[in-house]
Design a protein around this motif. Structure first.
Motif, PDB file in Angstrom:
ATOM      1  N   GLU A   1       0.849  -1.194   0.000  1.00 32.28           N
ATOM      2  CA  GLU A   1       0.000   0.000   0.000  1.00 32.28           C
ATOM      3  C   GLU A   1       0.878   1.235   0.000  1.00 32.28           C
ATOM      4  O   GLU A   1       1.808   1.334   0.796  1.00 32.28           O
ATOM      5  CB  GLU A   1      -0.891   0.011   1.262  1.00 32.28           C
ATOM      6  N   ILE A   2       0.570   2.124  -0.907  1.00 27.86           N
ATOM      7  CA  ILE A   2       1.286   3.390  -0.968  1.00 27.86           C
ATOM      8  C   ILE A   2       0.292   4.477  -0.590  1.00 27.86           C
ATOM      9  O   ILE A   2      -0.755   4.616  -1.224  1.00 27.86           O
ATOM     10  CB  ILE A   2       1.862   3.604  -2.387  1.00 27.86           C
ATOM     11  N   ARG A   3       0.595   5.185   0.500  1.00 34.41           N
ATOM     12  CA  ARG A   3      -0.383   6.121   1.081  1.00 34.41           C
ATOM     13  C   ARG A   3       0.133   7.554   1.075  1.00 34.41           C
ATOM     14  O   ARG A   3       1.024   7.887   1.860  1.00 34.41           O
ATOM     15  CB  ARG A   3      -0.679   5.717   2.531  1.00 34.41           C
ATOM     16  N   GLY A   4      -0.408   8.358   0.202  1.00 35.52           N
ATOM     17  CA  GLY A   4      -0.156   9.798   0.253  1.00 35.52           C
ATOM     18  C   GLY A   4       1.302  10.188   0.156  1.00 35.52           C
ATOM     19  O   GLY A   4       1.774  11.082   0.850  1.00 35.52           O
ATOM     20  N   ILE A   5       2.051   9.518  -0.736  1.00 35.72           N
ATOM     21  CA  ILE A   5       3.482   9.799  -0.851  1.00 35.72           C
ATOM     22  C   ILE A   5       3.723  11.118  -1.595  1.00 35.72           C
ATOM     23  O   ILE A   5       3.206  11.340  -2.697  1.00 35.72           O
ATOM     24  CB  ILE A   5       4.194   8.660  -1.605  1.00 35.72           C
ATOM     25  N   THR A   6       4.507  12.006  -0.979  1.00 39.40           N
ATOM     26  CA  THR A   6       4.941  13.238  -1.638  1.00 39.40           C
ATOM     27  C   THR A   6       6.455  13.292  -1.582  1.00 39.40           C
ATOM     28  O   THR A   6       7.057  12.957  -0.551  1.00 39.40           O
ATOM     29  CB  THR A   6       4.349  14.473  -0.927  1.00 39.40           C
TER      30      THR A   6
END
Lengths: 557, 337
Positions: B5-10
């Motif tokens: 899961e990739i969550r809100g990566i900036t």
């Protein structure tokens, strides 16, 4: 093999004459002399006789010194190559230029600078006396410690340059791959990074070993009673024992040539060139601020230490004459030392001599080096690889040995001396410089010619240009940078040459380095320092103009 | 096997935003592709997933465990690099053994595992070769073997086929698909080649300017693009604005909307009297023929199966354009942007 034109045949004849007369003949004379007893009779036992206990210990000391030099230079050079490749350092390119200054500094200048900085009467000692009233004489900077420090100072940039360029070629992805396979930083360093550096470390080790074996200035000034091969050859020669000097010289040459052969064999061998399309990724780690700050501070201090000897020289060049024994901090600055050098003929002549001889040496090496490269690469002359091997031989022959061989060969008229005794004339010095530096120019010209795409010349021919026009318009301009770079390197090595000069000079052919040495002997600190600074500046100006290609070439006296 | 899961990566490099608030879900055992033009941030996303870069904000979860702060060594992810990144100082078997040795695997077990993985990638005969002596395709298979032998939770592919020539690329692609299916390891595959992504993937995420444009099965992103970028990048679709749709096809899109037609959905028909378009280029590629048609300054790409082509059109022919239904549906694709 293409048929040679008359001009090319003449060129080939000139090169063969030079090679035979100034490389092979002196070496043969040297070997012959080493088998001659002091009374002039030829006897194989003469060679063994020279190996008294002192000669054996000189050989042992020279080898030991070289091993320590290699180890110390490797540690320092690799450390900084690693820091500069992987850490974030402000003004990186500036500092990376500063820390390779010693590679271009003439060895004698380095030695004199260290003498002025650290010896009993040196700057540090005087400073301690001046500030704390301490008796500075507890400072002992001589013997092994001094020689080793100066050697590491002069030779570690070799490791730095070799290892830096190897590090740049390492694909950052292999490091990432290692991490993602679970390897720690330490494991990655020793299993992935170090093995890829080994070829370049071997190369640098061999070069530094050879240079250290051939080193004369540091053992000469700081050696004291310790015996080393180069200084033993010198003192045997000065004492008039040509036979002993020759035997030691043969010994030193055999060791050096052995390493030269190793180096050539290694260079033709394997490197870890990986074939793939696309570019390798370069990494700069820099997640940790603390490490970067530490590296930057460390680099700053180290760079300061590197320029400190030169700064000392600069400082002392403004101190009035004859104040070495006094406390010179209270003396006013003066430019008297410089005005004397530029004002009085007897002090300015060494400059004229050095410049003149360096230019002659450059001209000779360019003619022979470029000519040989042209004949080997473009004309494919038969036996070209033998010619190349002989011409690269002097790379393994220390300056002391070349000077000795020249004295033995050219102190009576012969076909190679223009039928006069060459020893004592101005010509013998530039000839010695030229022979020593021939490998540099030959190699850089050969790689210059090799890098030219043959179809460029074919294109020129097909458009109707003749051989001369093609060379003038196409080939010449393309090899010019390689030749210029080699020529500048020869100039740098010649202008500050001390090792062979001290055996070959006469009063009328004094060079800058000899003048520095004799001013030193007379305790004229200011004069020696200002000569040193001027020589250093000349070299740096030349280096500045060849800076872009200097890193690739390898040449050190 | 794992889910990712990739969550809100900036992620920003200096002042350039490379990834902005990015979310993705990769299911267990799935072959998931991230496709986009160069500079879209796909490789950065992959490196963040592997722990080789760290995001400015957001989270990475593998098997519901937050690994965002973990170094690459602790993540059990394997990477297959574009330039293979084999250790040049080691042989084929040493490269493969490297990861197993770190896991403190028994020597005899290592040997067995190397033998069986080399058999899988058909390189048993190259066991003791230096990796620098291998061809590009062989190097890529060693680099794959090096990763699957450690049985990672997740394999990350960074454009692994782009350095191979065309024939080898197709061959290796098929082999890769087979290996992944057999091993059942969750895979994230980054590429700029949409054909590759369509052929290999269970699902695809289309990435542009650091933003996920669309996620879906190959069919969904190809036939049902959500915006003009996906339509153009995945299907090379022709986009027609309000005016052109009306003039050329007599279709009303509505204000500010676009009609998207795939090249194979447009059929040029020779019409010397009323044809609005002119054939400007013909490219015959065997099975199919590509015609470029110019209408009102606009170049339209069309693609026809060669066999079905009764009359061969030539450059300069006047044509009219008909819309075909390729996907069996009669719904026109109208996009908002």
């Amino acid at each position: 093999m293409k048929k040679l034109s008359t001009t090319n045949k003449l060129l080939l004849a000139a090169i063969i004459f030079f090679t035979a007369g100034y490389i092979l003949y002196p070496l043969i004379s040297l070997i012959k002399e080493s088998f001659t007893l002091p009374d002039g009779t030829f006897a194989p036992s003469a060679f063994l006789n020279a190996f008294s206990k002192s000669a054996a210990s000189a050989t042992f000391n020279s080898v030991l010194l070289s091993v320590i030099t290699v180890a110390g230079s490797a540690l320092t050079g690799i450390l900084f190559a690693y820091i500069f490749q992987y850490h974030r350092i402000p003004f990186k390119s500036f500092f990376s230029s500063v820390i390779i200054i010693p590679v271009a500094t003439p060895p004698l200048i380095g030695v004199v600078a260290f003498l002025f900085l650290l010896s009993e009467n040196g700057l540090i000692s005087k400073l301690l006396t001046f500030v704390f009233g301490m008796n500075g004489s507890f400072f002992k900077f001589n013997g092994w410690t001094a020689i080793i420090i100066i050697h590491i100072y002069s030779f570690y940039p070799m490791f730095y340059l070799f290892v830096s360029s190897a590090l740049k070629k390492i694909d950052g992805n292999t490091i990432d791959a290692s991490y993602s396979l679970g390897a720690s930083k330490t494991k990655t360093f020793f299993s992935v990074i170090v093995p890829q550096l080994i070829p370049s470390m071997i190369g640098a080790s061999l070069i530094v070993f050879m240079a250290s074996m051939a080193s004369f200035s540091a053992p000469f000034i700081f050696g004291g009673s310790e015996r080393f091969l180069t200084t033993e050859i010198y003192s045997a020669k000065i004492n008039g024992d040509n036979s002993a000097a020759s035997s030691l010289a043969v010994m030193l040459t055999v060791i050096s040539i052995l390493f030269l052969l190793l180096l050539r064999w290694y260079r033709s061998g394997k490197t870890y060139e990986v074939r793939y399309k696309g570019t390798p990724r370069t990494v700069i780690t820099g997640h940790k601020k603390g490490v970067n700050i530490l590296s930057s501070v460390f680099t700053l201090i180290f760079s300061f230490l590197i320029v400190l000897p030169i700064l000392t020289l600069l400082f002392l060049s403004f101190i009035p004459e004859g104040s070495l024994m006094r406390n010179f901090f209270s003396e006013p600055f003066t430019i008297g030392n410089y005005t004397k050098i530029f004002g009085e003929t007897q002090f300015f002549d060494p400059f004229i001599n050095s410049l003149q001889m360096s230019v002659i040496a450059v001209i000779i090496t360019v003619i022979i080096g470029v000519g040989t490269a042209f004949l080997i690469v473009k004309k494919n002359v038969r036996g070209g690889n033998y010619l190349e091997s002989i011409l690269s031989l002097p790379y393994g022959i220390p300056g002391t040995v070349i000077a000795l061989a020249f004295i033995l060969s050219f102190n009576f008229p012969s076909v190679f001396t223009g039928f006069i005794a060459l020893v004592g004339t101005l010509w013998i010095l530039p000839l010695a410089y030229a022979v020593r530096n021939l490998p540099i120019l030959t190699q850089s010209s050969i790689s210059g010619f090799h890098s030219i795409d043959p179809s460029l010349e074919e294109a020129s021919f097909s458009m109707g240009a003749n051989g001369f026009r093609t060379f003038r318009k196409i080939t010449g301009p393309l090899i010019f940078p390689a030749v210029l770079n080699g020529a500048l390197l020869v100039f740098i090595n010649s202008i500050g040459e001390f090792v062979s000069t001290i055996l070959l000079y006469t009063y009328t052919t004094k060079t800058i380095s000899i003048e520095i040495y004799s001013q030193l002997r007379m305790y004229n600190t200011g004069a020696a320092a200002s000569y040193g600074i001027i020589l250093f500046l000349i070299v740096m100006v030349v280096v500045y103009f060849s800076r872009k290609t200097l890193d690739k070439s390898v040449g050190i006296s | 096997m794992a889910n990712l899961e990739i969550r809100g990566i900036t992620k920003k490099f200096n002042d350039t935003t490379v990834l902005s608030d990015l979310n993705l879900d990769v299911r267990q055992g799935e072959f998931f592709s991230i496709v986009g033009p160069s500079g879209c941030g796909k490789t950065t996303l992959l490196r963040i997933t592997a722990g080789l870069e760290f995001p400015d904000s957001g989270k990475i979860l593998i098997n519901d465990t937050d690994v965002t702060a973990l170094p690459p060594q602790k993540r059990k992810t394997g990477i297959v690099f574009q330039n293979y990144a084999l250790f040049p100082n080691m042989t084929v078997s040493e490269n493969i053994a490297y990861g197993l040795e770190i896991l403190k695997t028994d020597k005899s077990v290592i040997k067995n595992k190397i033998d069986s993985v080399l058999e899988i990638v058909s390189l048993s005969h190259k066991l003791n070769n230096s990796v620098t002596s291998l061809s590009g395709g062989e190097q890529q298979r060693v680099s794959l073997a090096r990763v699957i032998v450690t049985e990672p939770e997740l394999i990350l592919f960074d454009e692994p086929l782009s350095n191979l020539d065309y024939a080898l690329r197709i061959e290796t692609r098929n082999e890769l698909k087979r290996l992944q299916r057999d091993a059942g390891i969750t895979s994230v595959y980054v590429t700029h080649d949409q054909t590759e992504a369509l052929a290999l993937s269970d699902r695809i995420a289309v990435l542009d300017k650091g933003i996920v444009q669309q996620t879906g099965t190959p069919h969904e992103v190809y036939y049902d693009p959500r915006n003009s970028f996906t339509a153009g990048f995945i299907g090379h679709a022709n986009l027609f604005d309000e005016i052109n749709s009306e003039i050329i096809f007599n279709v009303r899109t509505g204000r500010g909307k676009f009609l998207a037609l795939l090249p194979e959905e447009i059929r040029p028909v020779k019409n010397e009297t009323d044809g609005k378009g002119i054939i400007t280029d013909v490219q015959f590629t065997g099975f199919s023929t590509e015609y470029s048609v110019q209408v009102n300054e606009k170049i339209i790409k069309t693609l026809c199966a060669t066999a079905s082509e009764a009359e061969h059109l030539k450059t300069g022919d006047k044509v009219s354009l008909n819309i075909l239904s390729v996907n069996g549906e009669n719904k026109l694709r109208i996009l908002d942007k």
